[in-house]
Design an enzyme around this catalytic site. Structure first.
Site, PDB file in Angstrom:
ATOM      1  N   ARG A 128     -11.547  -7.869  -9.759  1.00  0.00           N
ATOM      2  CA  ARG A 128     -10.649  -8.867 -10.336  1.00  0.00           C
ATOM      3  C   ARG A 128      -9.807  -9.528  -9.248  1.00  0.00           C
ATOM      4  NH1 ARG A 128      -6.749  -6.924 -15.078  1.00  0.00           N
ATOM      5  NH2 ARG A 128      -5.394  -6.262 -13.402  1.00  0.00           N
ATOM      6  N   ARG A 145       0.283   1.146  -9.509  1.00  0.00           N
ATOM      7  CA  ARG A 145       0.201   0.827 -10.943  1.00  0.00           C
ATOM      8  C   ARG A 145      -0.508   1.932 -11.713  1.00  0.00           C
ATOM      9  NH1 ARG A 145      -2.776  -4.357 -10.738  1.00  0.00           N
ATOM     10  NH2 ARG A 145      -2.554  -4.453 -12.977  1.00  0.00           N
TER      11      ARG A 145
HETATM   12  P1  AMP Z   1      -0.490  -6.410 -16.930  1.00  0.00           P
HETATM   13  O1  AMP Z   1      -1.054  -7.776 -16.864  1.00  0.00           O
HETATM   14  O2  AMP Z   1      -0.338  -5.898 -18.338  1.00  0.00           O
HETATM   15  O3  AMP Z   1      -1.215  -5.426 -16.045  1.00  0.00           O
HETATM   16  O4  AMP Z   1       1.004  -6.500 -16.362  1.00  0.00           O
HETATM   17  C1  AMP Z   1       1.257  -6.951 -15.054  1.00  0.00           C
HETATM   18  C2  AMP Z   1       2.646  -6.502 -14.609  1.00  0.00           C
HETATM   19  O5  AMP Z   1       3.643  -7.097 -15.482  1.00  0.00           O
HETATM   20  C3  AMP Z   1       2.922  -5.015 -14.687  1.00  0.00           C
HETATM   21  O6  AMP Z   1       2.439  -4.315 -13.548  1.00  0.00           O
HETATM   22  C4  AMP Z   1       4.450  -5.001 -14.778  1.00  0.00           C
HETATM   23  O7  AMP Z   1       5.035  -5.298 -13.524  1.00  0.00           O
HETATM   24  C5  AMP Z   1       4.718  -6.180 -15.692  1.00  0.00           C
HETATM   25  N1  AMP Z   1       4.695  -5.766 -17.122  1.00  0.00           N
HETATM   26  C6  AMP Z   1       3.817  -6.166 -18.081  1.00  0.00           C
HETATM   27  N2  AMP Z   1       4.104  -5.595 -19.256  1.00  0.00           N
HETATM   28  C7  AMP Z   1       5.186  -4.793 -19.038  1.00  0.00           C
HETATM   29  C8  AMP Z   1       5.943  -3.912 -19.863  1.00  0.00           C
HETATM   30  N3  AMP Z   1       5.632  -3.723 -21.155  1.00  0.00           N
HETATM   31  N4  AMP Z   1       7.002  -3.268 -19.299  1.00  0.00           N
HETATM   32  C9  AMP Z   1       7.322  -3.456 -17.995  1.00  0.00           C
HETATM   33  N5  AMP Z   1       6.639  -4.241 -17.171  1.00  0.00           N
HETATM   34  C10 AMP Z   1       5.570  -4.919 -17.667  1.00  0.00           C
END
Ligand code: AMP
Length: 190
Positions: A128, A145
């Site tokens: 990705r 992560r």
């Molecule tokens: P994702 O696309 O879901 O992998 O999210 C990308 C990044 O956005 C994460 O690594 C966090 O930094 C932030 N993020 C997304 N959703 C959340 C959440 N529910 N709580 C805290 N940070 C979030």
């Protein structure tokens, strides 16, 4: 009037499956990560706050994330239900979601957890990184992560299991194969 959660580690295919379920059921798909990325791209104050956390692979603070989700769920396209991808990620977010669902009259229909082996997750995330160029898909940040998911988010599945809401599914294979498993699981819980 229902809410479906898609949970699983980074790279497990949550976004793809959330989109598929939303299309099949005619409800909204909400990705908190996508909303944050849109704010970063648009250079908004929220984007400024979120950016440093995202680039480091850390979670954006609960208060910020929860307020943002509340605003999103208030929009008319969520009236008939919604699929959440990437929320909740912390115990505080689980509590906030419970309150939000109670206040808006939505029922938690199922929590789908996608299981994918770590080596496949890393492969997918690296691929990705090459195709989407996400700032948080670098090797160090991917490791952080995955670690944060294991420490903070994976334990939340036990809470949903105790409520009989959890459906664990094999998230390996093609998106279409996984979508079929998800659709079957949801049909049983209709
Ligand atoms: P994702 O696309 O879901 O992998 O999210 C990308 C990044 O956005 C994460 O690594 C966090 O930094 C932030 N993020 C997304 N959703 C959340 C959440 N529910 N709580 C805290 N940070 C979030």
């Amino acid at each position: 009037m229902t809410c479906i959660l898609i949970m699983g580690p980074p790279g497990s295919g949550k976004g793809t499956q959330a989109g598929d379920i939303a299309a099949r059921h005619g409800v909204a798909a909400i990705s908190t990560g996508d909303i944050f990325r849109a704010h970063v791209d648009a250079d908004t104050p929220l984007g400024h706050t979120a950016r440093e956390y995202m680039e480091a692979g850390e979670y954006v603070p609960d208060s910020v994330t929860i307020d943002m989700l509340r605003d999103r769920v208030d929009r008319p396209d969520c009236e008939h239900g919604f699929v959440l991808d990437g929320f909740p990620r912390t115990i505080a977010q689980v509590g906030a979601l419970d309150e939000l669902l109670a206040a808006t009259g939505h029922e938690l229909r199922a929590v789908i957890a996608l299981d994918v082996e770590r080596s496949e997750l890393v492969d997918r995330l690296v691929r990705r990184a090459a195709t989407e160029g996400r700032a948080d898909d670098t090797e160090d940040v991917i490791r952080r992560r995955l670690e944060l998911y294991a420490d903070e988010t994976d334990p939340l599945l036990a809470e949903y299991e105790s409520r009989d809401a959890l459906v664990r599914l094999d998230g390996s294979g093609t998106p279409a194969e996984v979508a079929e498993r998800v659709a079957e699981a949801l049909a049983v819980r209709a």
